[in-house]
Design an enzyme around this catalytic site. Structure first.
Site, PDB file in Angstrom:
ATOM      1  N   TYR A 163       6.959 -84.208  54.474  1.00 31.65           N
ATOM      2  CA  TYR A 163       5.288 -84.239  54.932  1.00 31.65           C
ATOM      3  C   TYR A 163       4.313 -85.235  55.969  1.00 31.65           C
ATOM      4  O   TYR A 163       3.252 -84.990  56.049  1.00 31.65           O
ATOM      5  CB  TYR A 163       4.608 -83.814  53.978  1.00 31.65           C
ATOM      6  N   HIS A 230      14.749 -82.759  48.227  1.00 29.20           N
ATOM      7  CA  HIS A 230      14.109 -81.401  49.073  1.00 29.20           C
ATOM      8  C   HIS A 230      14.896 -80.856  49.549  1.00 29.20           C
ATOM      9  O   HIS A 230      14.279 -79.401  49.441  1.00 29.20           O
ATOM     10  CB  HIS A 230      13.458 -82.014  49.780  1.00 29.20           C
ATOM     11  N   SER A 308       4.599 -72.632  46.562  1.00 31.41           N
ATOM     12  CA  SER A 308       3.695 -71.376  47.322  1.00 31.41           C
ATOM     13  C   SER A 308       3.845 -70.022  46.422  1.00 31.41           C
ATOM     14  O   SER A 308       4.109 -68.409  46.797  1.00 31.41           O
ATOM     15  CB  SER A 308       5.129 -71.201  48.266  1.00 31.41           C
ATOM     16  N   PRO A 309       3.437 -70.113  45.441  1.00 36.47           N
ATOM     17  CA  PRO A 309       2.783 -69.353  44.736  1.00 36.47           C
ATOM     18  C   PRO A 309       1.705 -68.008  45.305  1.00 36.47           C
ATOM     19  O   PRO A 309       1.816 -66.752  44.580  1.00 36.47           O
ATOM     20  CB  PRO A 309       1.949 -69.816  43.293  1.00 36.47           C
TER      21      PRO A 309
END
Length: 401
Positions: A163, A230, A308-309
């Site tokens: 990120y 990751h 990512s809900p």
């Protein structure tokens, strides 16, 4: 004026939230021109999804029944939150609520000791999009966002080397380091083109050792609480990667091991080398492939961190248009927004699964954080859950993932 508002807010917290809300008999919108400067007090009042029209309460000591006058003003949204808060009415102090106001009802992993018993958060905070330009903005200041999350009990904070903001996260978290579970990830590296699809995976032991040193330096910490691979590697056997990560744990550089973007076979092979504390995979009403993995996670007592809900915000786009339609149809019944219903679906299905699930919505705004916290309290009835399931069946969701 601000001091007066804070006094009122403190009264609300001690008598409204901590009293289970039914103690509060009258609700009034009193914001006017007042700007919310004390984010901690604001977040404590998770009674509305509209931060600009926040509320204060004139409390009374009666606890005999639900405050019907208040419910009339709040509408269905307030009703859902009040009823949810009523179930927590045995909590007496704001200090205890800050410690774990939305603790999970399922126990956690004994092996790693990241969480024990009811201290497992039912929601985390994804910091992927956190940037420097938010400093000084009441709604987007990284320090205020983290402080608001911690004060509300959202103590699992997630970032990654990929990120590019670990240094920023470190500064935002510094004042609360001993209050949070700090998570980061390694193994995915951008290519020279800068394109979103230009990235590679490196998970060899040398990369593991080098990556943690960089992460510790950028976060300015001695230990990362939960360190993830990751993405699975096609070149390096996962046993080699986990062996190197286990060395980091023995050296005190990480507390627990995690995996992300992996297969069931990866999980079993990795867990055979060293206990895995958490697996972070996407799970939403439109992306349900992880459900095939959940029985294995439950068997191995591995927490599912559901990233990512909210579907990366794509529920309003094809092929998820049908999902958006059903969310929009159901949401008014609960006085919630479609996004809150999507997040609540993950919470509700996670609880029903018997698997320990921590949804991980990401945001850079305090207002959105407040809304997400409120969504964690919504209970969706079985009929509406089934309607949402039917829009994107497991087989179709798995093919689209």
């Amino acid at each position: 004026m601000l001091a007066e508002w804070n006094n009122k807010a403190a009264s609300v917290v001690s008598y409204g939230v901590e009293g289970g809300i039914p103690a509060a008999k009258q609700l009034r919108l009193v914001m006017g021109e007042l700007k919310i400067a004390d984010v901690r007090q604001a977040v404590a009042l998770t009674l509305a999804d509209d931060f600009d029209n926040f509320t204060t309460v004139t409390p009374r000591r009666s606890r005999s029944s639900e405050p019907t006058a208040m419910l009339d003003e709040l509408g269905e949204w307030g009703t859902a939150l009040v009823r949810s808060a009523s179930r927590d009415s045995d909590r007496k102090t704001i200090r205890s609520r800050r410690k774990c106001p939305i603790a999970s009802r399922v126990s956690c992993m004994d092996d790693t000791k990241l969480w024990t018993g009811e201290s497992v958060p039912i929601q985390g905070l994804g910091l992927m999009r956190l940037t420097e330009d938010g400093w000084g903005d009441e709604d987007r200041d990284p320090g205020l966002l983290v402080r608001a999350a911690v004060d509300a009990g959202v103590t699992l904070l997630d970032t990654a080397e990929m990120y590019g903001n670990e240094e920023l996260v470190g500064r935002a978290v510094a004042a609360h380091r001993d209050q949070v579970t700090l998570c980061s990830k390694f193994g995915v590296y951008w290519g020279p083109s800068g394109r979103f699809d230009d990235w590679t995976v490196r998970a060899d032991p040398a990369t593991v050792r080098a990556a943690i040193e960089g992460t510790l330096r950028r976060l300015n910490v001695d230990t990362v609480d939960l360190y993830y691979l990751h993405h699975r590697s096609e070149q390096t056997p996962i046993e080699d990667t986990i062996g190197a990560m286990a060395d980091l744990r023995r050296a005190g550089k990480i507390r627990a091991l995690g995996l992300s973007n992996v297969t069931v076979d990866d999980v079993r092979r990795a867990h055979a080398v060293h206990p895995i504390a958490a697996v972070q995979q996407e799970w939403s009403v439109a992306q349900r492939a992880v459900e095939a993995m959940m029985p294995v996670l439950a068997e191995l007592k591995i927490v599912l961190v559901a990233h990512s809900p909210l579907g990366h915000g794509t529920f309003m786009q094809p092929p998820q248009g049908a999902v958006a339609h059903v969310l929009a149809r159901i949401a008014p019944r609960y006085g919630a927004t479609p996004s809150q219903m999507a997040l609540a679906w993950v919470h509700n299905r996670g609880h029903q699964s018997g698997q320990t699930v921590i949804p991980l919505p990401g945001t850079t705004r305090v207002t959105h954080l407040v809304s997400n916290i409120a969504a964690a309290r919504l209970t969706i009835n079985d009929t509406d859950l089934d309607d949402l399931d039917a829009v994107m069946p497991l087989t179709q969701a798995s093919q689209d993932a």
